[in-house]
Write a protein that holds these residues in place. Structure first.
Motif, PDB file in Angstrom:
ATOM      1  N   UNK A  48       0.818  -1.206   0.000  1.00 11.86           N
ATOM      2  CA  UNK A  48       0.000   0.000   0.000  1.00 11.86           C
ATOM      3  C   UNK A  48       0.856   1.262   0.000  1.00 11.86           C
ATOM      4  N   UNK A  49       2.131   1.123   0.372  1.00 11.40           N
ATOM      5  CA  UNK A  49       3.022   2.284   0.403  1.00 11.40           C
ATOM      6  C   UNK A  49       3.164   2.930  -0.966  1.00 11.40           C
ATOM      7  N   UNK A  50       3.119   2.130  -2.032  1.00  5.13           N
ATOM      8  CA  UNK A  50       3.252   2.694  -3.372  1.00  5.13           C
ATOM      9  C   UNK A  50       2.040   3.559  -3.727  1.00  5.13           C
ATOM     10  N   UNK A  99      -8.196  -8.578   7.949  1.00  6.83           N
ATOM     11  CA  UNK A  99      -9.626  -8.350   7.717  1.00  6.83           C
ATOM     12  C   UNK A  99      -9.855  -6.893   7.340  1.00  6.83           C
ATOM     13  N   UNK A 100     -10.397  -6.609   6.163  1.00 12.24           N
ATOM     14  CA  UNK A 100     -10.738  -5.226   5.818  1.00 12.24           C
ATOM     15  C   UNK A 100     -11.717  -4.653   6.850  1.00 12.24           C
ATOM     16  N   UNK A 142      -9.010  -2.712   2.754  1.00 11.24           N
ATOM     17  CA  UNK A 142      -7.621  -3.171   2.883  1.00 11.24           C
ATOM     18  C   UNK A 142      -7.317  -3.803   4.241  1.00 11.24           C
ATOM     19  N   UNK A 143      -7.614  -3.087   5.322  1.00 11.50           N
ATOM     20  CA  UNK A 143      -7.265  -3.616   6.643  1.00 11.50           C
ATOM     21  C   UNK A 143      -8.073  -2.916   7.738  1.00 11.50           C
TER      22      UNK A 143
END
Length: 438
Positions: free
Chosen positions: A209-211, A347-348, A401-402
């Motif tokens: 996700x950093x990108x 888990x999103x 995402x999380x």
């Protein structure tokens, strides 16, 4: 007397901040892997107590009282009435939401008075800069000791690689934005290079996700005005350079098959799944609890209707706040025992809320996040659009995402960032090149 109260509450706030964001690294450093849970548990409990105490001291606004009260009612009915769990289990489960519930009214107190706000932000800037600097040695140490992965969580410790990366972007963006001279963008970035350099650790822990955040970071760094296109034209080479450098460092920490993870095949496997026979997969998983499953994010969303069909009557209120809360002294819920293969792993946030509180939880969460962008601090009613768009992008991203919002360490960073996006006037920036006040 007012000053004394402000002083004590501010000190407690930052004690909670450092406990939430640094105890993990210390415990991992002193104890072997898997043996640091006692210190972690004690630290988390201390943070929860601090947040609860600060909320009791600062909760004044009717909307905040209604929001917290409605959550208590929804979660109690879901956990104790519908799913027949005990009071202690419900209380333990609600700790998952303490960051969301309590940090907003606490921060509203510090922003409710100009003097409190001035002293709070002065201390905040200094401590956030220290926090950002600490991530470099912490991440490098973890990388050399354990290799890239979940254990590279900076000062937050083992398992917090994703949260520390997002936190670094939020902190760097906030500190850099205050010091930019938009009329001399490149010169200003050069003088404040330290804040860009401190993004470096986010490419050493395999957080893809950093990108995305790096690109959003620079897209929103410049004001959205008539000169935006001109500024972005000059910034594009810098963005390309940093993305290239980040990719290099990311790939240099990968070994073997992991080097393929930035390809199209990665995104198909990492975010998607073969959804043709989910019912068969569920039946197999339920019969093979000894095997560890890592259900992809998209597959978890596709399984939701199948779970609710198998358990009629839970669509509105879910399966309780205790489905993720268990340990050595707290027995796992009946739902977790049946669906541990589904709940384990990443888990999103949207999935997590639906499972715990059903449609009522979705409605409550929507009202909560929408209110963030409309409830202005009394003396700081000017919206910094770029900062709020950055936070909005992260809110939307985390839905799929999380479940970062379930952790107090992330909430400390994110909600503080949000309140700092409200300004007294639109040009309220420090002089170019200034470092945080000491």
């Amino acid at each position: 007397m007012k000053f004394e109260k402000r002083f004590i509450l501010q000190r407690l706030f930052f004690i909670g901040f450092w406990l939430a964001t640094c105890t993990g690294f210390v415990s991992d450093l002193v104890w072997h892997h898997g043996e640091s849970s006692i210190l972690r548990t004690a630290s988390l409990l201390a943070v929860d107590v601090i947040l609860l105490f600060l909320t009791l001291c600062t909760l004044r606004k009717a909307f905040d009282i209604i929001l917290i009260s409605s959550f208590v009612i929804i979660s109690f009915f879901s956990t104790c009435i519908l799913n027949d769990s005990g009071i202690l289990s419900w209380i333990n489960g609600t700790r998952y939401f303490y960051g969301m519930l309590f940090l907003v009214p606490i921060l509203r107190y510090f922003y409710g008075n100009e003097r409190r706000h001035e002293l709070f932000v002065k201390s905040l800037d200094k401590q956030l800069f220290i926090f950002l600097c600490l991530q470099v040695p912490a991440v490098l140490y973890q990388l050399f000791m354990h290799g890239a992965g979940d254990r590279v969580g900076g000062t937050m410790g083992d398992g917090f690689s994703g949260i520390i990366s997002v936190s670094i972007y939020l902190t760097s963006f906030y500190l850099l934005r205050k010091r930019l001279d938009y009329n001399n963008m490149l010169r200003s970035l050069y003088k404040n290079w330290i804040y860009i350099f401190l993004l470096f650790p986010t490419f050493l822990n395999e957080t893809k996700v950093s990108f995305i955040l790096l690109i959003v970071y620079f897209i929103l760094l410049s004001p959205l005005d008539r000169k935006y296109i001109v500024r972005m034209t000059f910034l594009l080479p810098l963005i390309a350079l940093l993305v290239g450098a980040g990719s290099y460092f990311y790939l240099s920490t990968e070994t073997g098959d992991n080097r393929l993870e930035l390809s199209t095949e990665f995104f198909q496997n990492y975010l998607d799944a073969d959804l043709d026979d989910l019912e068969g997969a569920m039946e197999y998983a339920e019969k093979n609890h000894s095997e560890m499953f890592d259900v992809p994010r998209v597959a978890k969303f596709a399984i939701i209707p199948l779970v609710f069909n198998a358990h009629p009557g839970h669509t509105l209120l879910g399966f309780g706040t205790n489905i993720y809360a268990h340990g050595a002294h707290m027995e796992a819920s009946t739902f977790y025992k049946e669906y541990d293969w589904l709940l384990n792993g990443t888990s999103p946030w949207l999935f997590s809320i639906i499972m715990q509180l059903g449609l009522a939880g979705i409605i409550w969460t929507t009202i909560f996040f929408v209110s963030l962008f409309y409830r202005k601090p009394p003396a700081h009613k000017s919206r910094n659009l770029n900062s709020q768009l950055f936070l909005l992008a992260i809110i939307v991203l985390m839905l799929f995402y999380s479940d970062h919002w379930g952790y107090a360490n992330f909430c400390y960073i994110a909600f503080t960032f949000h309140f700092c996006s409200w300004e007294k006037r639109k040009d309220s920036r420090l002089k170019d090149g200034d470092l945080p006040s000491s």
